[in-house]
Structures are given as structure tokens and as C-alpha cells.
Design a protein around this motif. Structure first.
Motif, mmCIF file in Angstrom:
data_model
loop_
_atom_site.group_PDB
_atom_site.id
_atom_site.type_symbol
_atom_site.label_atom_id
_atom_site.label_comp_id
_atom_site.label_asym_id
_atom_site.label_seq_id
_atom_site.Cartn_x
_atom_site.Cartn_y
_atom_site.Cartn_z
ATOM 1 N N LEU A 1 -24.572 115.817 -69.202
ATOM 2 C CA LEU A 1 -25.693 115.674 -68.269
ATOM 3 C C LEU A 1 -26.213 117.032 -67.814
ATOM 4 O O LEU A 1 -27.430 117.262 -67.777
ATOM 5 N N MET A 2 -25.310 117.947 -67.448
ATOM 6 C CA MET A 2 -25.746 119.251 -66.940
ATOM 7 C C MET A 2 -26.376 120.108 -68.032
ATOM 8 O O MET A 2 -27.388 120.784 -67.799
ATOM 9 N N CYS A 3 -25.814 120.077 -69.242
ATOM 10 C CA CYS A 3 -26.426 120.815 -70.360
ATOM 11 C C CYS A 3 -27.806 120.246 -70.691
ATOM 12 O O CYS A 3 -28.757 120.997 -70.937
ATOM 13 N N GLY A 4 -27.903 118.926 -70.695
ATOM 14 C CA GLY A 4 -29.183 118.293 -70.971
ATOM 15 C C GLY A 4 -30.230 118.618 -69.930
ATOM 16 O O GLY A 4 -31.393 118.887 -70.256
ATOM 17 N N LEU B 1 -34.524 119.958 -63.141
ATOM 18 C CA LEU B 1 -33.702 120.861 -62.335
ATOM 19 C C LEU B 1 -32.958 120.092 -61.248
ATOM 20 O O LEU B 1 -31.757 120.300 -61.023
ATOM 21 N N LEU B 2 -33.671 119.181 -60.587
ATOM 22 C CA LEU B 2 -33.036 118.356 -59.554
ATOM 23 C C LEU B 2 -31.934 117.483 -60.155
ATOM 24 O O LEU B 2 -30.883 117.270 -59.533
ATOM 25 N N ALA B 3 -32.166 116.980 -61.357
ATOM 26 C CA ALA B 3 -31.167 116.135 -62.017
ATOM 27 C C ALA B 3 -29.884 116.913 -62.282
ATOM 28 O O ALA B 3 -28.771 116.390 -62.107
ATOM 29 N N GLY B 4 -30.024 118.170 -62.699
ATOM 30 C CA GLY B 4 -28.847 119.007 -62.932
ATOM 31 C C GLY B 4 -28.073 119.251 -61.648
ATOM 32 O O GLY B 4 -26.827 119.163 -61.633
ATOM 33 N N GLY B 5 -28.789 119.545 -60.572
ATOM 34 C CA GLY B 5 -28.129 119.759 -59.293
ATOM 35 C C GLY B 5 -27.454 118.504 -58.773
ATOM 36 O O GLY B 5 -26.331 118.547 -58.255
ATOM 37 N N PHE B 6 -28.122 117.378 -58.930
ATOM 38 C CA PHE B 6 -27.546 116.108 -58.480
ATOM 39 C C PHE B 6 -26.258 115.807 -59.234
ATOM 40 O O PHE B 6 -25.254 115.392 -58.643
ATOM 41 N N THR B 7 -26.278 116.027 -60.548
ATOM 42 C CA THR B 7 -25.077 115.791 -61.359
ATOM 43 C C THR B 7 -23.924 116.669 -60.905
ATOM 44 O O THR B 7 -22.784 116.206 -60.755
ATOM 45 N N TYR B 8 -24.209 117.947 -60.680
ATOM 46 C CA TYR B 8 -23.157 118.901 -60.316
ATOM 47 C C TYR B 8 -22.489 118.525 -58.999
ATOM 48 O O TYR B 8 -21.264 118.608 -58.863
#
Length: 571
Positions: A397-400, A506-513
Motif C-alpha cells: 500500500l505505501m509503495c503504491g 499522498l493522503l492514502a500513504g499517510g493513512f496507511t502508515y
């Protein structure tokens, strides 16, 4: 009286901690079950993709000129499936609980066949809308119940890869529809009335006008089969799915929830390719029974032994009032939200427009680029099937999220810098096209498939179907919104459209983390522990021990004296 005692060397018995080495090919029967169930994803993908081709067929335009020529009316016909799919998925939870996951799929297939038949045989606009609405209802049901079914029949070590097969089937369905549309487009020729000149569009490049460019005898060239056949062909895989599911078992978890224990043990035995009295089968069944008993205790304490509609309503309400359940629901819905607001379907629906803005001229060229996009989309899903149970959900998810964000920023910068002059800057245009494909690759192995995986595995059994009905309906509503706003965004803010979607990446990456836990290798019954609900997990373990004692089964894994696995049933 003891009726059976099984002694098995602890060295031969492979505990769950070693299961990470498992491959999808280790259990061909389970892989076959998942592949067959994922035909429902193929139906969704095919139905989603086939309409875009049908709308370009002149014989279709001659039959339904209002849909062909009126952009607004066309948009509502296309979007009908999104609205009814939203409704179908949202209301499907109680259906899946009452009739079972297997029967739920068969019911959805029957509805889909009815809707597709009406569309393929439509002689009026009303029939087209009704047929599409009915088919959409079935698609919503299928996209909700298929991940649920695959998740519940899977073993923890390969569950992610099996659920991802649905997304792979969706991309194959879209790809198949593109080439079937392309082939059937030539039935009877590509012109409705070859002897009638085009009068639509600008004089320099006239286009087909369905109100003026049709002869008195209707289409004398292109046959109505050029659009009826693509709409009818989707009935075939639907029938294969519906008939085939009769021969596959329902999920052991649903069977145990219905207190059909013997059927559940037979289903588990068939799915795991092990005897019904094998320690692994007994242990897994006890885990499931413990979670059911825990939920029954919760129901008794919080709902005063409610049943029927009152219990359904209380369970839906608990998704918002119970802190642990709400957290899981929020994660499931947000992942589905980002799946759409990262721009995936905007790329699919409006790829020709986007490629044209990047300098690709000509309808054929942009459509070809769209077809290549579909191939990339399909192939890029395969890494998720292979890696999700090895590296986990979070890393993908974060790489994507990072890859999609960077790609869209670059595309937006190119469109913003060159604007309408991209046609004379071929190198910049091709760089933009390349990064559209790179975006596709990154999205296809991350949020596209994992958006279906996570919601199917993070909820407890009693509320799983209801919670998944809400998370799935989220993606359909977001899909509908994206379909409405993207054309205006591309027309008005142009390069800003790409930056808009990049911001959500960008928000999706932060949410996943910060918020998404790792579920790789965990059983569905271990999710309380994954989400830090240790009290519920400890209570479940206590109930499991009591259940084992009542059944006369030793489950601690070893005989204190011999060091052997012992499973003993007593009467």
C-alpha cells in the motif's frame, strides 16, 4: 467412550508459524474454488468495460439516439449501474447471513442474467435502463459477497493472494470487453448507413448524427448484433458461475454460525485436503466456534437476546457505537475511499481524453493507448497475487501510494507546463504517457486489489457481512462521484486534475502508515489481537479451551509424556 484417537509426530505437524512458506499452488482445490468464485469479478469488469464500446456503435445510436447523442443522458445510463450496485452491496449483508455466501452468489447470478438479458434484447430506452439497473444490483451483491466468501474459505497464509484474484478477474473482464467490442464492431460494417453521408460535428471532420444519418429503412450496414452480442455474452460466464457454485461448499464459518457443525467439518476437510479429525481441522473449527460463542455472549449482554430485524439493526448500529468495530469500519471505508479518489476509474473512463491531452492525436491512436493501459492494468495485478502474503499489505500500500503520487505530479506538471502545445512537444507528451502507465502499475499492485482484501478480513464473523456491505458500498458511491466530476475537472482545471488525485495518493500513504495494521498470516479469528482488543482475544481463548474440554479434545498440541500431537473425541 473414546471413539477415535489420533497420534501424530509433532515433527510432521507443521504449525501455523511455518505456513508463510505456503504457495497458492499447494492446495489446487482451494485455488480452484477461489478462481471460480472470482468469475463474479470478471462479470463486474466486463460489464464496466463493455458499455464504453457499445456507446460508440452506430447501430446502437440509431436505435437509441438520445443516449448516443445526449452526453448528460448517456452519463446517467452509464451511472445507473453504479447507483444500483451501491444499493445492492449496501443491503446484501443480511442476505449473505440468512442464505449463506454460496446461495447469495447464486441469487446474484440469477438477477444478473435477468438484467443482462433485458439489456441485450432492449427495444426501448426504458428496457435499457431497467436492464442496467437490475444488472447493477447483482454486480453490487457479487462485489460484496465474493471477497467475503474467498476470505472465509481461505487459510491465513494464502488468504490475501486468493482474494486478490477477484481484482485480477476484474481487470481481465475489462480487457476482454475491450477486444470483444472491437471485434463485434465490424459485424455488418462500421457504418450504420454506408450510403448516407455524415452530417454531425464540424465540416472538416463530420461525425455520425443518429437523428439525421440513418436511412428510411434503418441501418442497412452495421448490424444490431454488433452491440447486442457483447451485452449478451456476459450471460455465459454468469451461468458458469451460478451452476458451478452448486458443486462447491459454503464457507465453514457460516455453517458453524448456523450450528451446522457436521457440514462445516466436511467443508473444512475438503478445503484443507485433510481428514475431518485432523488436528489442524479441529483446531481451526474450535477457533471459529470460540469467536461465535464470544459474539453470542456479546449479543446476550448488549442486545438482550435480540433476534430477527432487531438484531440486524443492533449489529449495524454497533459498527458505529462500539469503538473497536468503528475503528475497523473506518479503516475499511477509508481504504475503499482512497481506492477511488486516487483516480483509478477516472483513468479508465477518460483515458482517451487524457491521452489526447498529452498529444496523442486521432481516435484510433488514443483508443489503442487505452487498450494498452488495460493490458498493463491486468499484468500489474499479478505481483499482488504473488507478494501480498509474503511482504504484507502495508508495504504494498505505501509503495503504491508513493508511486502513484509521484507519477501524477509529473503528469500534472507536464500538462501544466505545455498546455495545448503538447502536440508540438512529442518528447514531453510521451514522458507524460509513460508516467500514466507507471501510475497504473503502482495502483494495480496496491490499492486496487488490497482495497478488496482488507475489509474482507478485519471484522469478526457475526458482523463481517454487514460491515463489508458498508465498505463495498463506499467504493461504489465514490466511483459514482468520480464519474460525475472528472469530465468537468479535465475541461476546467486540466493539469490540476492530476494534482488533485496526487494529493489523495499522498493522503492514502499517510493513512496507511499511521492507521492500517498488518494482517498478513493472521487468521480471521486473530483480528481482535491485531487491532489491540486483547480482552476480547483473551476471552475468545478462554471460550476455546472450554469448548475443547466439552468436546473432549486436547488442543495444546502435545502429549506431556510422549511429545506427540493428540486429538481425542469422546462420547
Amino acid at each position: 467412550m473414546a471413539i477415535q484417537q489420533l497420534h501424530q509426530s509433532s515433527q510432521e505437524f507443521e504449525p501455523p508459524t511455518k505456513a508463510a512458506k505456503a504457495s497458492l499452488l499447494d492446495n489446487p482445490y482451494l485455488l480452484g474454488v477461489a478462481l471460480f468464485a472470482s468469475l463474479g469479478g470478471f462479470l463486474f469488469g466486463y460489464d464496466q468495460g463493455v458499455v464504453s464500446g457499445v456507446l460508440t456503435v452506430e447501430s446502437f445510436g440509431a436505435k437509441f439516439p438520445k443516449i448516443y447523442a445526449d452526453a448528460g443522458f448517456k452519463g446517467w445510463w452509464v451511472s445507473t449501474i453504479l447507483l444500483t450496485a451501491w444499493f445492492g452491496s449496501l443491503t446484501n449483508g443480511p442476505v449473505a447471513d440468512k442464505f449463506g455466501r454460496k446461495m447469495n452468489m447464486i441469487i446474484a447470478v440469477i438477477i444478473f442474467v435477468v438484467g443482462s438479458s433485458i439489456q441485450a434484447g432492449a427495444v426501448s430506452i426504458g428496457m435499457l435502463f431497467v436492464g442496467r439497473a437490475i444488472a447493477g444490483l447483482a454486480v453490487g451483491m457479487l462485489t460484496m459477497v465474493i471477497p467475503l466468501y474467498i476470505s472465509e474459505v481461505s487459510s491465513s497464509e494464502i488468504r490475501g493472494g486468493l482474494v486478490v484474484l477477484q481484482q485480477l478477474s476484474i481487470t481481465i473482464g475489462i480487457l476482454a470487453s475491450f477486444w470483444i467490442d472491437y471485434g463485434t464492431h465490424y459485424i455488418g460494417g462500421t457504418r450504420c448507413s454506408p450510403n448516407v453521408p455524415y452530417t454531425g460535428g464540424p465540416i472538416s471532420s463530420p461525425t455520425f448524427d443518429p437523428y439525421k444519418d440513418v436511412g428510411p429503412n434503418g441501418c442497412t450496414g452495421q448490424s444490431s448484433a454488433s452491440w447486442r452480442i457483447p451485452l449478451a455474452l456476459q450471460i455465459l460466464p454468469a451461468l458458469i458461475l451460478g451452476i458451478g457454485m452448486i458443486f462447491y461448499p459454503d464457507t465453514p464459518r457460516w455453517l458453524l454460525l448456523q450450528e451446522r457443525d457436521e457440514e462445516a467439518f466436511r467443508a473444512l476437510s475438503k478445503l484443507r485436503r485433510l481428514p475431518a479429525d485432523h488436528p489442524t481441522i479441529v483446531s481451526e473449527a474450535l477457533d471459529i466456534k470460540a469467536s461465535i460463542l464470544l459474539e453470542n455472549t456479546f449479543t446476550r449482554d448488549h442486545y438482550n437476546n435480540a433476534s430477527g430485524l432487531k438484531l440486524h439493526a443492533a449489529q449495524y448500529l454497533s459498527l458505529f457505537t462500539n469503538k473497536s468495530r468503528f475503528r475497523r469500519l473506518a479503516i475499511g471505508c477509508c481504504v475503499m475511499f482512497f481506492q477511488q479518489f486516487m483516480g483509478c476509474n477516472a483513468m479508465i473512463y477518460y483515458a482517451p481524453t487524457m491521452f489526447a491531452s498529452l498529444g496523442l492525436s486521432g481516435n484510433t491512436t488514443s483508443l489503442l493507448a487505452t487498450g494498452v493501459y488495460g493490458i498493463v492494468n491486468c499484468l500489474s495485478t499479478i505481483p499482488a497475487v504473488l507478494l501480498i502474503d509474503k511482504v504484507g499489505r502495508r508495504p504494498l500500500l505505501m509503495c503504491g501510494a508513493a508511486g502513484t503520487c509521484i507519477s501524477l505530479v509529473i503528469v500534472g506538471a507536464i500538462v501544466g507546463a505545455y498546455g495545448d502545445g503538447l502536440g508540438s512537444h512529442k518528447a514531453a507528451g510521451w514522458v507524460g504517457i509513460a508516467f500514466i502507465y507507471i501510475y497504473d502499475v503502482n495502483f494495480s499492485y496496491s490499492f486496487a486489489p488490497i482495497g478488496w482484501v482488507l475489509p474482507s478480513e478485519i471484522f469478526t464473523l457475526a458482523i463481517r457481512s454487514k460491515a463489508i456491505s458498508i465498505t463495498t458500498s463506499t467504493t461504489w458511491m465514490c466511483n459514482f462521484i468520480i464519474g460525475l466530476v472528472t469530465p468537468d475537472m479535465l475541461a476546467q482545471i486540466k493539469w490540476g486534475t492530476y494534482i488533485f488525485f496526487a494529493a489523495f495518493c499522498l493522503l492514502a500513504g499517510g493513512f496507511t502508515y499511521f492507521f492500517v495494521p498488518e494482517t498478513r498470516g493472521k487468521t480471521l479469528e486473530d483480528m481482535d489481537l491485531v487491532f489491540g482488543d486483547t480482552a476480547a482475544h483473551e476471552e475468545q481463548e478462554r471460550i476455546r479451551q472450554i469448548e475443547a474440554q466439552l468436546r473432549g479434545v486436547q488442543i495444546d498440541g502435545t502429549d506431556p509424556e510422549k511429545g506427540n500431537m493428540v486429538v481425542e473425541h469422546t462420547e
